[in-house]
Design an enzyme around this catalytic site. Structure first.
Site, PDB file in Angstrom:
ATOM      1  N   TRP A 240      -7.185  24.990   6.121  1.00 29.76           N
ATOM      2  CA  TRP A 240      -8.643  25.090   6.192  1.00 29.76           C
ATOM      3  C   TRP A 240      -9.249  23.703   6.007  1.00 29.76           C
ATOM      4  CZ3 TRP A 240     -12.016  28.845   7.515  1.00 29.76           C
ATOM      5  CH2 TRP A 240     -13.368  28.612   7.240  1.00 29.76           C
TER       6      TRP A 240
ATOM      7  N   ASP B 274     -11.352  19.690  26.126  1.00 29.58           N
ATOM      8  CA  ASP B 274     -12.377  20.723  25.906  1.00 29.58           C
ATOM      9  C   ASP B 274     -13.275  20.271  24.757  1.00 29.58           C
ATOM     10  OD1 ASP B 274     -13.852  23.043  26.014  1.00 29.58           O
ATOM     11  OD2 ASP B 274     -12.294  24.354  25.220  1.00 29.58           O
TER      12      ASP B 274
END
Length: 289
Positions: A96, A198
């Site tokens: 995370w 992207d």
């Protein structure tokens, strides 16, 4: 109550990291394609995404390859914890990374990080494996020049999907074919660069150290202007980012015209995934050429 998939993922994390942790699950934003969760124990947190084999038959292996490609080429990514398949479901667990404020210093650092990524060159445009843009297959067959790579691996496959599904008509396909003939003189010749593929605002995290952590790549060795163009498609980044990038590795004149051509690819992807709201933008761009 935790599903069998959740229990399996927890077991795999504990096994991989030699832990004996107890986790809590919280659903978070992670894109329109995957289910995404924050998985938290007393000691640390993880980002988990899940989907089904029917969407990605190889699981999240291509994404792992893409993240490792970025890491190998010197940019920050989350730590890859474990990727796998459980029955018909697939999962990817990453460390995370908390999202902090996007300061001017962050944008400067981010630009330098991207420039450093682009300084990694290859002999040909392409990649030694195929991958995905969103959930759509992305060919990376090698070519010696970028216009050929862009036409054959990016534009033509998406134009075909759109035409076959009735989203593009013959007249639009003909406009694309006219554009193909001009790309060799429009796009400046450069050596193939390692690119994210992207790069929009949802695919990086502003970390606490004022640097970007890159996520959700669609990598290849391509034209570096593709990343800059994509960054502008949905509102753009801070002016500080573009100023700094141009100071480190300046773009050729005329980029503001070329960016629309590069963005035909993500616009076609969105047309094929989400429908006709993207059609007007596509028609406007191809009509100019």
């Amino acid at each position: 109550m935790k599903s069998d998939l959740n229990k399996h993922i927890e077991k795999q994390i504990n096994k991989t990291l030699n832990l004996n942790a107890v986790f809590t699950w919280k659903k978070v934003g992670g894109g329109s394609i995957n289910n995404a969760y924050k998985l938290t124990s007393k000691a640390q947190s993880f980002f988990v995404k899940t989907n089904t084999i029917s969407i990605f038959k190889n699981g999240f292996k291509e994404e792992v390859h893409g993240l490792n490609f970025l890491k190998t080429n010197g940019v920050s990514i989350p730590q890859i914890i474990v990727e796998g398949t459980f029955n018909t479901e697939i999962y990817l667990v990453l460390s995370w990374v908390e999202n902090y404020y996007e300061t001017n210093k962050f944008w400067q650092n981010f630009a330098v990080q991207l420039a450093d990524l682009h300084k990694n060159k290859s002999v040909q445009f392409g990649l030694n494996h195929n991958n995905f843009m969103g959930q759509l297959f992305q060919k990376n067959t090698f070519f010696n020049d970028f216009p050929s790579f862009f036409i054959e691996n990016r534009l033509k496959p998406q134009v075909k999907i759109a035409f076959d599904n009735g989203l593009l008509q013959t007249k639009e396909v003909q406009l694309f074919e006219s554009l193909y003939k001009q790309l060799g003189t429009i796009i400046p010749a450069e050596k193939p660069s390692a690119i994210h593929g992207d790069l929009w605002s949802g695919n990086f995290i502003a970390a606490i150290n004022n640097k970007a952590v890159f996520i959700d790549p669609a990598v290849c060795y391509g034209h570096r202007e593709v990343d800059l163009a994509m960054s502008l498609l949905f509102g753009g980044f801070s002016n500080e980012f573009y100023t700094t990038y141009n100071e480190v590795v300046p773009l050729e004149k005329g980029f503001n015209t070329r960016k629309d051509i590069y963005n035909l690819y993500p616009l076609l992807i969105h047309l094929n995934l989400f429908g006709t709201s993207y059609l007007k933008s596509i028609k406007t761009i191809v009509s100019q050429f």
